[in-house]
Write an enzyme that holds these catalytic residues in place. Structure first.
Site, PDB file in Angstrom:
ATOM      1  N   HIS A 148      37.966  27.783  42.789  1.00  0.00           N
ATOM      2  CA  HIS A 148      38.351  28.259  44.122  1.00  0.00           C
ATOM      3  C   HIS A 148      39.661  27.626  44.558  1.00  0.00           C
ATOM      4  CE1 HIS A 148      34.392  30.122  44.834  1.00  0.00           C
ATOM      5  NE2 HIS A 148      33.966  29.133  44.075  1.00  0.00           N
ATOM      6  N   GLU A 211      26.477  29.588  34.520  1.00  0.00           N
ATOM      7  CA  GLU A 211      27.729  29.515  33.780  1.00  0.00           C
ATOM      8  C   GLU A 211      27.746  28.341  32.802  1.00  0.00           C
ATOM      9  OE1 GLU A 211      28.691  31.728  37.552  1.00  0.00           O
ATOM     10  OE2 GLU A 211      27.614  29.865  37.071  1.00  0.00           O
ATOM     11  N   GLU A 264      49.996  33.472  44.582  1.00  0.00           N
ATOM     12  CA  GLU A 264      48.787  34.081  44.030  1.00  0.00           C
ATOM     13  C   GLU A 264      49.029  34.568  42.600  1.00  0.00           C
ATOM     14  OE1 GLU A 264      45.835  34.218  45.034  1.00  0.00           O
ATOM     15  OE2 GLU A 264      45.778  34.031  47.208  1.00  0.00           O
TER      16      GLU A 264
END
Length: 458
Positions: A148, A211, A264
């Site tokens: 994140h 995961e 980004e």
């Protein structure tokens, strides 16, 4: 291998120093001039806190597809299939006592003493760009590991952007309903199997799938977990840095000083959120000589990490459709998510012309992030941009081989996916999707014969 690692031994600042030096190797979609390059180890990076110790920062470890796959002893072509096998046959993690875990030193819970890079002068602040958060849903007991975007808001405070509806946000909402914070462990520096598993999309690793168990299968050994010192959470025992903390009900603006967040993965400056949940850091531990791992947001490395899981998911879905797929590549020009190259097996009849076309369209319909599909034959090198452009130029006629799917659900970080850009779109985050069918029609295959050069034996 020679040239795979560059060491920067002079002292550089975490603020702009790391990113400006790494920029020439960051790779598309970072702004030019740039190209994929070596892993770069900055041995002495000075944090923002006055007098803080200089520490090491690593960028670009996954900066090429070949190197990323080689870290797991495989190739880019084989890795998506190995991910599918790992999801099908997971190896659960094991718990070890804290005194049996690899040795760690305790640091003051002061984020400003860590060499967290600031990438541009517009950024909201230092960002953990490769921080993998491990948490357990208090209602279901399901563990989740995911990366994140987290901004340092103070010595012991982070803001965190969680994609709505994903596992960490679901666990956070469950903790809020119970009236308590969610204990978390944030990892900076993980092994390749664990990091790659944490970047896999939900279409490959669905909710309820651990995961870490996928990582155990991919890496060939169970992931070891140990209990945190200051919160009721677990951490991955061999991580370089671990930030222990609590995900709070409290919110804070991501950037109280301006509109920008940090670059980004699609290559544009990110927009700051007006209000995000916060993490209170309660403890920091590190291995001796720990290396903080980071990525440049709009770089090749982040696209590589995102791409392999997407490739596996698409490959698995096409197999379910019994489509004659040979391989799938998520091109880094699409951030590892928006642009897919699908290579098909050699066509056996004219019926395969329609099979390839419909299967390509199905990928766009079923995978929200996918915006562009380029379909090619088995003789095209999908790892070569030159060969892809050649196939598009000599094996496609736009009036018959371009298929447009209008106004589909998309991804709003692409600035074209807005009614302000195209009035044909019904809302923000909607997009037109496209298939470029660069496969040779079966009936025409003899006209597209590529020459083969026979070795002369010398």
């Amino acid at each position: 291998m020679p040239g795979e690692l560059v060491r920067v031994r002079e002292e550089v600042p975490a603020r702009f120093g790391v990113s400006s030096r790494y920029a020439k190797w960051a790779g598309t979609p970072a702004p030019p001039p740039t190209g994929p390059g070596p892993a770069v180890l900055f041995e002495r990076v000075t944090p923002g806190a006055p007098g803080a110790e200089a520490r090491a920062v690593l960028m670009g470890l996954y900066g090429t597809r070949r190197r990323a796959a080689a870290l797991l002893g495989t190739t880019p072509a084989r890795l998506p299939r190995q991910l599918l096998d790992a999801v099908a046959s997971p190896v659960p993690p094991v718990r070890v006592r804290r005194d049996r875990a690899p040795g760690r030193g305790e640091l003051a819970p002061d984020l400003t003493a860590l060499p967290v890079p600031v990438l541009t002068d517009e950024d909201a602040g230092p960002y953990l760009t490769l921080g993998a958060v491990l948490a357990t849903d208090p209602e279901t007991g399901v563990r989740n590991l995911s990366v994140h975007r987290m901004c340092v808001q103070g010595p012991d405070l982070l803001s965190i952007w969680m994609v709505p509806g994903r596992d960490l946000e679901t666990a956070y909402r469950a903790a809020l309903r119970a009236g308590r914070p969610l204990p978390v462990a944030i990892h900076l520096g993980l092994g390749p199997a664990v990091l790659l598993a944490s970047c896999c999309p939900a279409s490959l690793v669905p909710p309820g799938t651990d995961e870490l168990a996928v990582a155990g299968a991919l890496g060939g050994a169970p992931v070891e977990l140990a209990p945190c010192r200051t919160v009721g959470a677990e951490y991955i025992a061999d991580a370089e840095y671990v930030l222990e903390g609590e995900l709070l009900a409290d919110h804070a603006p991501e950037n109280p000083r301006g509109p920008a967040a940090t670059p980004e993965f699609l290559g544009y400056q990110g927009r700051a959120h007006p209000s995000l949940p916060t993490v209170r850091v309660t403890g920091i531990t590190a291995r001796d000589g720990a290396i903080l791992q980071a990525v440049s947001g709009p770089g090749h490395e982040q696209s590589v990490l995102l791409g392999f899981g997407m490739e596996a998911a698409v490959l698995g879905r096409l197999r379910e459709l019994d489509a004659p797929v040979r391989s799938v590549l998520c091109h880094t020009a699409g951030g590892g998510q928006l642009m897919l190259v699908i290579q098909w097996e050699r066509k056996r009849s004219s019926a395969d012309d329609e099979v390839v076309r419909k299967a390509s369209e199905s990928v766009l319909e079923e995978f929200r992030m996918a915006k562009t599909v380029v379909s090619v034959d088995e003789d095209v090198d999908v790892e070569s941009d030159a060969d892809l452009w050649w196939a598009m130029t000599t094996r496609m006629q736009a009036d018959r081989d371009v298929v447009v799917l209008p106004d589909r659900e998309g991804f709003p970080l692409d600035p074209t996916q807005s009614p302000a850009y195209s009035p044909a779109l019904s809302a923000e985050g909607r997009t037109a999707k496209v298939v470029f069918d660069c496969t040779v029609p079966f009936a025409q295959r003899d006209r597209f014969h590529r020459p083969r050069f026979t070795p002369d034996g010398s």
